[in-house]
Scaffold this motif. Structure first.
Motif, PDB file in Angstrom:
ATOM      1  N   VAL A  98      -9.975   0.655  -5.370  1.00  0.00           N
ATOM      2  CA  VAL A  98      -9.416  -0.689  -5.247  1.00  0.00           C
ATOM      3  C   VAL A  98      -7.902  -0.546  -5.208  1.00  0.00           C
ATOM      4  O   VAL A  98      -7.350   0.482  -5.622  1.00  0.00           O
ATOM      5  N   PHE A  99      -7.217  -1.566  -4.709  1.00  0.00           N
ATOM      6  CA  PHE A  99      -5.752  -1.538  -4.629  1.00  0.00           C
ATOM      7  C   PHE A  99      -5.175  -2.519  -5.644  1.00  0.00           C
ATOM      8  O   PHE A  99      -5.704  -3.631  -5.803  1.00  0.00           O
ATOM      9  N   ILE A 100      -4.126  -2.058  -6.296  1.00  0.00           N
ATOM     10  CA  ILE A 100      -3.431  -2.911  -7.270  1.00  0.00           C
ATOM     11  C   ILE A 100      -1.990  -3.060  -6.807  1.00  0.00           C
ATOM     12  O   ILE A 100      -1.294  -2.065  -6.552  1.00  0.00           O
ATOM     13  N   LYS A 101      -1.545  -4.289  -6.690  1.00  0.00           N
ATOM     14  CA  LYS A 101      -0.167  -4.558  -6.267  1.00  0.00           C
ATOM     15  C   LYS A 101       0.441  -5.584  -7.219  1.00  0.00           C
ATOM     16  O   LYS A 101      -0.156  -6.633  -7.488  1.00  0.00           O
ATOM     17  N   TYR A 102       1.611  -5.215  -7.756  1.00  0.00           N
ATOM     18  CA  TYR A 102       2.343  -6.147  -8.621  1.00  0.00           C
ATOM     19  C   TYR A 102       3.358  -6.878  -7.748  1.00  0.00           C
ATOM     20  O   TYR A 102       4.301  -6.280  -7.218  1.00  0.00           O
ATOM     21  N   THR A 103       3.145  -8.192  -7.588  1.00  0.00           N
ATOM     22  CA  THR A 103       4.053  -8.998  -6.776  1.00  0.00           C
ATOM     23  C   THR A 103       3.891 -10.463  -7.150  1.00  0.00           C
ATOM     24  O   THR A 103       2.810 -10.891  -7.586  1.00  0.00           O
ATOM     25  N   HIS A 137       8.974  -2.139  -6.879  1.00  0.00           N
ATOM     26  CA  HIS A 137       8.872  -1.831  -5.444  1.00  0.00           C
ATOM     27  C   HIS A 137       7.647  -2.472  -4.781  1.00  0.00           C
ATOM     28  O   HIS A 137       7.494  -2.369  -3.559  1.00  0.00           O
ATOM     29  N   GLU A 138       6.764  -3.119  -5.548  1.00  0.00           N
ATOM     30  CA  GLU A 138       5.551  -3.752  -5.042  1.00  0.00           C
ATOM     31  C   GLU A 138       4.678  -2.753  -4.280  1.00  0.00           C
ATOM     32  O   GLU A 138       4.162  -3.010  -3.195  1.00  0.00           O
ATOM     33  N   HIS A 139       4.523  -1.570  -4.880  1.00  0.00           N
ATOM     34  CA  HIS A 139       3.690  -0.536  -4.267  1.00  0.00           C
ATOM     35  C   HIS A 139       2.212  -0.927  -4.307  1.00  0.00           C
ATOM     36  O   HIS A 139       1.779  -1.687  -5.184  1.00  0.00           O
ATOM     37  N   ASN A 140       1.455  -0.364  -3.351  1.00  0.00           N
ATOM     38  CA  ASN A 140       0.000  -0.453  -3.420  1.00  0.00           C
ATOM     39  C   ASN A 140      -0.517   0.724  -4.246  1.00  0.00           C
ATOM     40  O   ASN A 140      -0.382   1.883  -3.855  1.00  0.00           O
ATOM     41  N   LEU A 141      -1.099   0.418  -5.387  1.00  0.00           N
ATOM     42  CA  LEU A 141      -1.631   1.465  -6.255  1.00  0.00           C
ATOM     43  C   LEU A 141      -3.141   1.552  -6.082  1.00  0.00           C
ATOM     44  O   LEU A 141      -3.812   0.538  -5.840  1.00  0.00           O
ATOM     45  N   ARG A 142      -3.694   2.733  -6.179  1.00  0.00           N
ATOM     46  CA  ARG A 142      -5.130   2.929  -6.049  1.00  0.00           C
ATOM     47  C   ARG A 142      -5.752   3.231  -7.410  1.00  0.00           C
ATOM     48  O   ARG A 142      -5.165   3.936  -8.218  1.00  0.00           O
TER      49      ARG A 142
END
Length: 639
Positions: free
Chosen positions: A617-622, A527-532
């Protein structure tokens, strides 16, 4: 007592054809040859009767009777003599319980043998025509002297025997009988072997074969020594006994050895099943090329289990006899039922039988488990507040006089309820949940997690077998409750992953923190979420490639107005529950950083060290460029 071991060994290997004479039916009240002779002589005319006063041979007396009164009168007279009411047919009944014997040859005119077997279990051969298409699932009875159902084939007089053997009226049938005598071990019961035809045939086979022929056994009580000597010359083993002396010893041996005989392929599956069925047992087997395996026995009727163990120490024996499960040292394999495990080296002998048939002995056993008696109960369980209701099977056992345990096997776990009877008739209930190593049905797993979450939330539940009395746990363990919720989320994640990635998990491993995090990661990646993630205060060093011209001229050590985004390409597969998945590139966005150090080479920046000042920080898988996302549109690529 006669030593029947050699004979019994042959029977155990299905190598015996049985030959029954009139003596086998003596106990049942059938007329013997001397009684038939006396009856026929009594019917002869007075002037002839005196001439045959000392004659004892049935074939000669019957032939004289036939010459005077005719064939029809002779057969009618014989049928009248055999019109008797059977008394003790126990020997015939015992015979039917030996499925190892599939062929019986008899000279008897009565029907006691086939009556004992019944039409569903035997097939009677009287003529050559009857030999066509012999059934394989029935005992074959060859009546070589005929009987009253086909009166024309009865052998009785001297001339009958002469015609039968010299004219070969039943050539093929007799050759079939000869083949049995040649290829099988033969057991003669109730037959003195004085009939010259049979005895002569055995002698001829001995002479014509260059190798040792099969074994021959004779069971007959009280033969004269000269007859025993005659038998010995033909290598016929004689037992001075009756059939009723053989049967108990035979059955005792078969009961102990039938399973191992099948495993060693000494007997066929049909024999093993038929004998087991007589003991109300149905064997579940797996046939192999070199040996067979008996997986288990299912009971089909009344069950009596006997366990004989010898050589146990006093301490072990006292533990077992105490029936105190708190002293038990193990559990039944693949269950949560307490048991005392007796290892092979703790005992000298072992025999476990069901309804008299040995299912395990010392040679088979590695460990013996003794546990409380377990009862399977069909009932239903429900939690009204969440509209949960399921039909279930519970295993019930009593660990001691004050407690009752219920075990429920669900898809994700084993559920154990312990009811204790406290003073003042108070019923106390405790519960244990033991996760299984894996499950196969995700929806079932989610459903049963809802159930246990409801219980730990102190919702009332009802087990129908307890007369619909609501049960509620008195205390709630909040940590366990949160763990159950997390396990449910894990199964829900797996179900979602199956849909998102178009896969199917064949086996689902039990919850672990690593498995849970991996399931979360796969969903966020898709889903390409923004993870914290909290990385406040961490220091990082990055290598810089070809930067945009003049960009670093304005950057100074100590600056705090910059954000950094790092992209890590995903080069490896991740594995979850046996399936491989590709993750998208990992992008880490750090909103506020302080420049700690800048290193240059040949006047160009090649390394930057900075400290993270933002709480998260934000982690995004894309796999897309970060600037395509609105929230990261102001980022500039520097390498």
């Amino acid at each position: 007592m006669a030593d029947f071991k050699e004979l019994i060994d042959s029977i155990r290997k299905e190598q015996v054809t049985l030959f029954l004479g009139s003596g086998f039916s003596r106990k049942a009240g059938a007329p013997m040859a001397n009684a038939i002779v006396a009856s026929l002589k009594e019917s002869l005319p007075n002037d002839i009767k005196e001439d045959f006063r000392d004659e004892t041979h049935l074939d000669l007396i019957s032939e004289e009777y036939e010459q005077i009164y005719g064939r029809e009168s002779l057969i009618n007279k014989l049928e009248e003599i055999f019109n008797f009411m059977p008394t003790d047919t126990s020997d015939h009944t015992c015979l039917t319980k030996i499925p190892h014997i599939r062929h019986i040859i008899t000279t008897n005119y009565d029907t006691l043998i086939e009556d004992a077997y019944g039409p569903d279990n035997c097939y009677v051969v009287r003529t050559t025509d009857d030999c066509v298409n012999l059934p394989k699932d029935k005992t074959i009875i060859y009546k070589i002297h005929g009987d009253f159902s086909v009166k024309d084939n009865i052998l009785l007089t001297k001339q009958d025997y002469t015609n039968y053997f010299s004219n070969n009226n039943e050539t093929l049938l007799w050759k079939y009988i000869q083949s049995h005598i040649l290829t099988n071990d033969m057991l003669f019961i109730g037959y003195s072997l004085e009939d010259s035809n049979i005895f002569t045939l055995i002698q001829e086979i001995r002479k014509k074969t260059k190798v040792d022929t099969r074994k021959y056994f004779l069971i007959a009580p009280g033969l004269y020594n000269h007859k025993i000597d005659r038998l010995a010359k033909t290598k016929i083993k004689y037992f001075n006994a009756k059939a009723e002396n053989l049967f108990p010893i035979l059955f005792e041996t078969l009961n102990k050895k039938i399973k191992s005989d099948y495993q060693r392929k000494h007997i066929c599956l049909d024999t093993f099943r038929r004998y087991s069925n007589q003991h109300y047992l149905q064997p579940i087997v797996q046939e192999g090329q070199n040996e067979n395996k008996v997986i288990k026995f299912d009971t089909t009727g009344n069950t009596e289990v006997k366990i004989n163990v010898s050589g146990l120490s006093k301490e072990v024996a006292e533990t077992i006899m105490s029936q105190d499960t708190s002293l038990y040292n193990s559990f039944l394999p693949r269950t949560h039922i307490p048991a005392f495990m007796i290892t092979r080296d703790m005992m000298k002998e072992l025999n476990i039988s069901i309804n008299g048939l040995t299912i395990t002995d010392y040679d088979d056993c590695k460990n013996l488990f003794i546990s409380p008696t377990v009862e399977t109960i069909k009932t239903s369980i429900s939690v009204p507040s969440i509209k949960f209701k399921e039909k279930i099977k519970l295993q019930r056992y009593n660990p001691n006089k004050e407690q009752v345990c219920l075990l429920l096997e669900t898809e994700p776990y084993t559920f154990k309820l312990v009811f204790s009877f406290l003073p003042n008739k108070v019923l106390n209930c405790t519960c244990n949940v033991n996760s299984k190593e894996n499950c196969k049905n995700l929806q079932e797993a989610i459903k049963w997690m809802d159930f246990v979450i409801a219980l730990w939330s102190q919702e009332k539940f009802i087990i129908k077998v307890f007369d619909k009395v609501p049960i509620r746990f008195p205390k709630t363990n909040l940590y366990e409750l949160e763990q159950f919720k997390k396990i449910k989320k894990y199964y829900q994640n797996l179900s979602e992953i199956e849909d998102l990635y178009n896969v199917e998990f064949k086996t689902i491993e039990t919850y672990s923190e690593d498995n849970f995090q991996m399931s979360e990661l796969l969903i966020h990646s898709y889903h390409e979420h923004n993870l914290r993630e909290n990385m406040l205060g961490q220091e990082c060093t990055v290598e810089v490639g070809q930067e945009q011209e003049g960009m670093w001229d304005k950057i100074e050590v100590g600056e705090t107005k910059y954000s950094f985004a790092l992209t890590q390409s995903s080069l490896e597969h991740v594995v979850l529950n046996g399936l491989k998945f590709n993750l998208k590139n990992k992008n880490t966005i750090m909103p506020q950083c302080q420049i700690l150090e800048i290193q240059k080479e040949n006047g160009k920046v090649n390394q930057i060290k900075f400290k993270i000042l933002s709480e998260y920080v934000f982690i995004k898988y894309t796999n897309r460029v970060l600037t395509e996302f609105e929230e990261f549109s102001k980022l500039k690529k520097i390498s």
